[in-house]
Design a protein around this motif. Structure first.
Motif, PDB file in Angstrom:
ATOM      1  N   LEU A  33       0.929  -1.325   0.003  1.00 44.57           N
ATOM      2  CA  LEU A  33       0.000  -0.215  -0.231  1.00 44.57           C
ATOM      3  C   LEU A  33       0.758   1.330  -0.079  1.00 44.57           C
ATOM      4  O   LEU A  33       0.158   2.379  -0.140  1.00 44.57           O
ATOM      5  CB  LEU A  33      -0.877  -0.029   1.167  1.00 44.57           C
ATOM      6  N   ASN A  34       2.148   1.173   0.396  1.00 44.53           N
ATOM      7  CA  ASN A  34       3.049   2.333   0.508  1.00 44.53           C
ATOM      8  C   ASN A  34       4.216   2.308  -0.331  1.00 44.53           C
ATOM      9  O   ASN A  34       5.187   2.954   0.021  1.00 44.53           O
ATOM     10  CB  ASN A  34       3.403   2.458   1.949  1.00 44.53           C
ATOM     11  N   ARG A  35       3.942   1.611  -1.472  1.00 46.69           N
ATOM     12  CA  ARG A  35       5.011   1.604  -2.671  1.00 46.69           C
ATOM     13  C   ARG A  35       5.466   2.900  -3.155  1.00 46.69           C
ATOM     14  O   ARG A  35       4.602   3.800  -3.157  1.00 46.69           O
ATOM     15  CB  ARG A  35       4.548   0.615  -3.695  1.00 46.69           C
ATOM     16  N   GLY A  36       6.688   3.158  -3.148  1.00 40.85           N
ATOM     17  CA  GLY A  36       7.097   4.461  -3.440  1.00 40.85           C
ATOM     18  C   GLY A  36       7.400   5.530  -2.725  1.00 40.85           C
ATOM     19  O   GLY A  36       7.824   6.675  -2.886  1.00 40.85           O
ATOM     20  N   LYS A  37       6.875   5.405  -1.476  1.00 39.66           N
ATOM     21  CA  LYS A  37       7.084   6.270  -0.314  1.00 39.66           C
ATOM     22  C   LYS A  37       8.593   5.752   0.275  1.00 39.66           C
ATOM     23  O   LYS A  37       8.917   4.828   0.596  1.00 39.66           O
ATOM     24  CB  LYS A  37       5.951   6.083   0.763  1.00 39.66           C
ATOM     25  N   PRO A  38       9.298   7.227   0.293  1.00 39.92           N
ATOM     26  CA  PRO A  38      10.578   7.055   1.069  1.00 39.92           C
ATOM     27  C   PRO A  38      10.782   6.492   2.432  1.00 39.92           C
ATOM     28  O   PRO A  38       9.855   6.912   3.027  1.00 39.92           O
ATOM     29  CB  PRO A  38      11.247   8.138   0.626  1.00 39.92           C
ATOM     30  N   GLY A  39      11.612   5.577   2.766  1.00 39.23           N
ATOM     31  CA  GLY A  39      11.799   5.213   4.270  1.00 39.23           C
ATOM     32  C   GLY A  39      13.073   4.615   4.457  1.00 39.23           C
ATOM     33  O   GLY A  39      13.897   4.300   3.445  1.00 39.23           O
ATOM     34  N   THR A  40      13.328   4.225   5.432  1.00 36.18           N
ATOM     35  CA  THR A  40      14.652   3.400   6.078  1.00 36.18           C
ATOM     36  C   THR A  40      13.900   2.016   6.490  1.00 36.18           C
ATOM     37  O   THR A  40      13.165   1.740   7.327  1.00 36.18           O
ATOM     38  CB  THR A  40      15.370   4.107   6.800  1.00 36.18           C
ATOM     39  N   PHE A  41      14.481   0.957   5.842  1.00 37.45           N
ATOM     40  CA  PHE A  41      14.087  -0.430   6.037  1.00 37.45           C
ATOM     41  C   PHE A  41      15.196  -1.110   6.733  1.00 37.45           C
ATOM     42  O   PHE A  41      16.241  -1.247   6.459  1.00 37.45           O
ATOM     43  CB  PHE A  41      13.920  -1.004   4.825  1.00 37.45           C
ATOM     44  N   VAL A  57      18.463  -0.120   4.635  1.00 31.09           N
ATOM     45  CA  VAL A  57      18.511   0.504   3.447  1.00 31.09           C
ATOM     46  C   VAL A  57      17.423   1.567   3.276  1.00 31.09           C
ATOM     47  O   VAL A  57      16.208   1.590   3.851  1.00 31.09           O
ATOM     48  CB  VAL A  57      18.007  -0.715   2.292  1.00 31.09           C
ATOM     49  N   ARG A  58      18.010   2.712   2.854  1.00 30.05           N
ATOM     50  CA  ARG A  58      17.389   3.968   2.719  1.00 30.05           C
ATOM     51  C   ARG A  58      16.833   3.948   1.105  1.00 30.05           C
ATOM     52  O   ARG A  58      17.614   3.894   0.137  1.00 30.05           O
ATOM     53  CB  ARG A  58      18.257   5.140   2.797  1.00 30.05           C
ATOM     54  N   GLY A  59      15.359   3.827   1.103  1.00 29.55           N
ATOM     55  CA  GLY A  59      14.872   3.653  -0.605  1.00 29.55           C
ATOM     56  C   GLY A  59      13.236   3.667  -0.318  1.00 29.55           C
ATOM     57  O   GLY A  59      12.509   3.945   0.643  1.00 29.55           O
ATOM     58  N   VAL A  60      12.715   3.027  -1.518  1.00 29.58           N
ATOM     59  CA  VAL A  60      11.359   2.783  -1.434  1.00 29.58           C
ATOM     60  C   VAL A  60      11.266   1.285  -1.958  1.00 29.58           C
ATOM     61  O   VAL A  60      11.841   0.521  -2.456  1.00 29.58           O
ATOM     62  CB  VAL A  60      10.731   3.437  -2.541  1.00 29.58           C
ATOM     63  N   VAL A  61       9.641   0.855  -1.391  1.00 28.71           N
ATOM     64  CA  VAL A  61       9.263  -0.187  -1.920  1.00 28.71           C
ATOM     65  C   VAL A  61       8.966  -0.287  -3.175  1.00 28.71           C
ATOM     66  O   VAL A  61       8.127   0.517  -3.631  1.00 28.71           O
ATOM     67  CB  VAL A  61       8.162  -0.683  -0.804  1.00 28.71           C
ATOM     68  N   GLU A  62       9.372  -1.423  -4.023  1.00 30.52           N
ATOM     69  CA  GLU A  62       8.986  -1.393  -5.380  1.00 30.52           C
ATOM     70  C   GLU A  62       8.121  -2.570  -5.296  1.00 30.52           C
ATOM     71  O   GLU A  62       7.204  -2.409  -6.300  1.00 30.52           O
ATOM     72  CB  GLU A  62       9.949  -1.821  -6.136  1.00 30.52           C
ATOM     73  N   ALA A  63       8.037  -3.495  -4.631  1.00 29.49           N
ATOM     74  CA  ALA A  63       7.153  -4.777  -4.631  1.00 29.49           C
ATOM     75  C   ALA A  63       7.282  -5.610  -3.395  1.00 29.49           C
ATOM     76  O   ALA A  63       8.329  -5.556  -2.678  1.00 29.49           O
ATOM     77  CB  ALA A  63       7.310  -5.641  -5.674  1.00 29.49           C
ATOM     78  N   ALA A  64       6.162  -6.177  -2.821  1.00 29.55           N
ATOM     79  CA  ALA A  64       6.188  -6.971  -1.583  1.00 29.55           C
ATOM     80  C   ALA A  64       5.270  -8.178  -1.985  1.00 29.55           C
ATOM     81  O   ALA A  64       4.099  -8.094  -2.436  1.00 29.55           O
ATOM     82  CB  ALA A  64       5.684  -6.093  -0.405  1.00 29.55           C
ATOM     83  N   GLY A  65       5.932  -9.463  -1.396  1.00 28.05           N
ATOM     84  CA  GLY A  65       5.172 -10.642  -1.459  1.00 28.05           C
ATOM     85  C   GLY A  65       4.886 -11.062   0.065  1.00 28.05           C
ATOM     86  O   GLY A  65       5.716 -10.517   1.001  1.00 28.05           O
TER      87      GLY A  65
END
Length: 103
Positions: A33-41, A57-65
């Protein structure tokens, strides 16, 4: 390609990308639901070499399964595929999309 719920039930095309009901609020759905929102994972690895058992990782979600997440690092567009078993938590820079039904 038709999206499915974690129980394998197809999501009608008019509801794809919509908020998820509470009983399906799994981490992978929240990340989706939050693809493309910047964050730290943050991830940690039990059997890694000493001193390198965590990764942020400082980035964005492209996909999640159900068992994985694909992240794109912001600084260099490097992509990571992490198994969800190593996922600890995420910090987002903006408000998250999340839906819970009221009883």
């Amino acid at each position: 390609m038709q999206q499915m719920t974690p129980s394998g039930v197809p999501i009608p095309s008019n509801l794809q990308g919509a908020a998820i009901p509470r009983e399906e609020s799994y981490i992978e759905n929240i990340l989706r639901l939050n693809r493309g929102k910047p964050g730290t994972f943050y991830f940690s690895f039990d059997n890694a070499v000493a001193g390198s058992n965590t990764r942020a990782v400082r980035g964005v979600v492209e996909a999640a399964g159900r068992d994985h997440v694909i992240l794109r690092e912001l600084k260099n567009n490097h992509r990571f595929l992490f198994p969800m078993i190593y996922f600890d938590y995420a910090e987002f820079d903006e408000e998250l999309s999340y839906f819970t039904q009221t009883p």
